[in-house]
Design an enzyme around this catalytic site. Structure first.
Site, PDB file in Angstrom:
ATOM      1  N   ASP A 152      15.372   7.512   3.507  1.00  0.00           N
ATOM      2  CA  ASP A 152      14.526   8.009   4.594  1.00  0.00           C
ATOM      3  C   ASP A 152      15.417   8.368   5.779  1.00  0.00           C
ATOM      4  O   ASP A 152      16.099   7.491   6.326  1.00  0.00           O
ATOM      5  CB  ASP A 152      13.514   6.945   5.035  1.00  0.00           C
ATOM      6  CG  ASP A 152      12.452   6.632   3.979  1.00  0.00           C
ATOM      7  OD1 ASP A 152      12.784   6.674   2.776  1.00  0.00           O
ATOM      8  OD2 ASP A 152      11.314   6.328   4.353  1.00  0.00           O
ATOM      9  N   LYS A 215       7.634  12.750   6.382  1.00  0.00           N
ATOM     10  CA  LYS A 215       7.155  11.461   6.906  1.00  0.00           C
ATOM     11  C   LYS A 215       6.927  11.616   8.407  1.00  0.00           C
ATOM     12  O   LYS A 215       7.684  12.317   9.083  1.00  0.00           O
ATOM     13  CB  LYS A 215       8.210  10.396   6.593  1.00  0.00           C
ATOM     14  CG  LYS A 215       7.961   9.005   7.141  1.00  0.00           C
ATOM     15  CD  LYS A 215       9.091   8.082   6.669  1.00  0.00           C
ATOM     16  CE  LYS A 215       9.076   6.751   7.390  1.00  0.00           C
ATOM     17  NZ  LYS A 215      10.214   5.876   6.988  1.00  0.00           N
ATOM     18  N   LYS A 251       4.211  10.855   3.747  1.00  0.00           N
ATOM     19  CA  LYS A 251       4.288   9.440   4.111  1.00  0.00           C
ATOM     20  C   LYS A 251       4.007   9.259   5.602  1.00  0.00           C
ATOM     21  O   LYS A 251       4.848   9.584   6.434  1.00  0.00           O
ATOM     22  CB  LYS A 251       5.665   8.864   3.774  1.00  0.00           C
ATOM     23  CG  LYS A 251       5.828   7.385   4.182  1.00  0.00           C
ATOM     24  CD  LYS A 251       7.198   6.860   3.809  1.00  0.00           C
ATOM     25  CE  LYS A 251       7.428   5.461   4.372  1.00  0.00           C
ATOM     26  NZ  LYS A 251       8.770   4.919   4.022  1.00  0.00           N
TER      27      LYS A 251
END
Length: 306
Positions: A152, A215, A251
């Site tokens: 991430d 995300k 996400k």
């Protein structure tokens, strides 16, 4: 007017990203997005308030510990709870992943025994993304070497806001190259982007550069995830899929504190992207608080397992 070779190259790069953006509607208005999001949630959210949906949402959690107080001992205990879940709740699917800092990947890798639980690491100068690209590459490579299945990263928000799309996209592409077939989740830090239009543009550019997931937030900046940002990002994912045929995951993370929050994001994904995205291969929730809350509602008693 004559351009030097370098100017021509820079103009070509600029046009490349503007051309990519021109295929999508990025002229969004925040008030219209807010109204559309509220209407969608008012219309559909209640029907998703079921135990089966909550079980699914639990299986989409990236169980996260990103504290300055994390230690090998605390992360080991954190991971052991995920192992113990298998015996304690044999009829339920486990969380999707454990998300930690890169220096904790090895301890998770050596401790984790539960099947089908990934190891995710934040990387790339998380949470600010303010460091040298070479450091981001090295950190990502080291996290993968230590056992990370997923990475991430945060976009360089300053580059995006100043219009340096080439700098932003080159960095994402380079880090995706390091990841290879491992998933790269790209955090937009939507609260810092300032508008729905910017969120849409950043979503498109991140996907264009190789993101496997987009995300919302790090959870370190305010505001973090919002339903409005989620709506814009899911619309971008849908349009990108229709344009390219490539499915990118979504996400939300940061500020997901209640079961109601999770149901809102589920509803947006279901209504905007459709049932194909209702799998933890394409939908995750970044949170530490939510696991016990969902589990409590699934087993019908207050539970503080994690």
């Amino acid at each position: 007017m004559e351009y030097y070779e370098e100017d021509r190259e820079n103009l070509g790069q600029a046009n490349k990203y503007e051309l990519a953006l021109s295929k999508y509607n990025t002229a969004l208005h925040d008030d219209e997005i807010a109204a559309k999001t509220a209407n969608l949630l008012n219309k559909y959210m209640q029907e998703n308030n079921t135990k089966e949906v909550k079980k699914f949402l639990f299986n989409c959690i990236d169980l996260t510990t990103l504290k300055c107080t994390d230690s090998e001992e605390s992360v080991m205990r954190f991971t052991e709870k995920v192992n113990e879940f298998v015996d304690k709740y044999p009829d339920l699917k486990n969380v999707a992943a454990i998300c930690v800092y890169p220096n904790m990947a090895e301890i998770v890798n050596s401790t984790l025994e539960a099947d089908d639980v990934k190891i995710a690491c934040v990387s790339g100068g998380f949470p600010s993304s303010q460091t040298f690209t070479e450091v981001k590459v090295a950190e990502t490579a080291m996290a993968l070497h230590a056992g990370a299945d997923e990475i991430d990263i945060v976009i360089p928000v300053g580059k995006f806001l100043s219009g340096d799309y080439e700098g932003m996209c080159d960095e994402i592409e380079e880090l995706k190259d390091v990841c290879g077939d491992k998933h790269l989740k790209v955090i937009l830090e939507t609260g810092a982007l300032g508008s729905s239009e910017n969120i849409k543009k950043a979503s498109i550019l991140a996907m264009y550069s190789g993101a496997d997931f987009i995300k919302t937030s790090t959870g370190k900046e305010k505001p973090a995830a919002t339903p409005e940002a989620a709506y814009v990002m899911c619309q971008a994912i849908k349009e990108y899929f229709l344009e390219t045929g490539r499915k990118v995951g979504f996400k939300p993370a940061g500020g997901i504190n209640t079961v109601e929050d999770a149901l809102a994001y589920y509803t947006i994904v279901k209504e905007v992207l459709g049932k194909e995205w209702l799998t933890n291969e394409f939908f995750r929730l970044g949170t530490s608080r939510l696991a016990n809350l969902l589990l409590s509602e699934i087993v019908d008693e207050e539970t503080k397992f994690f």
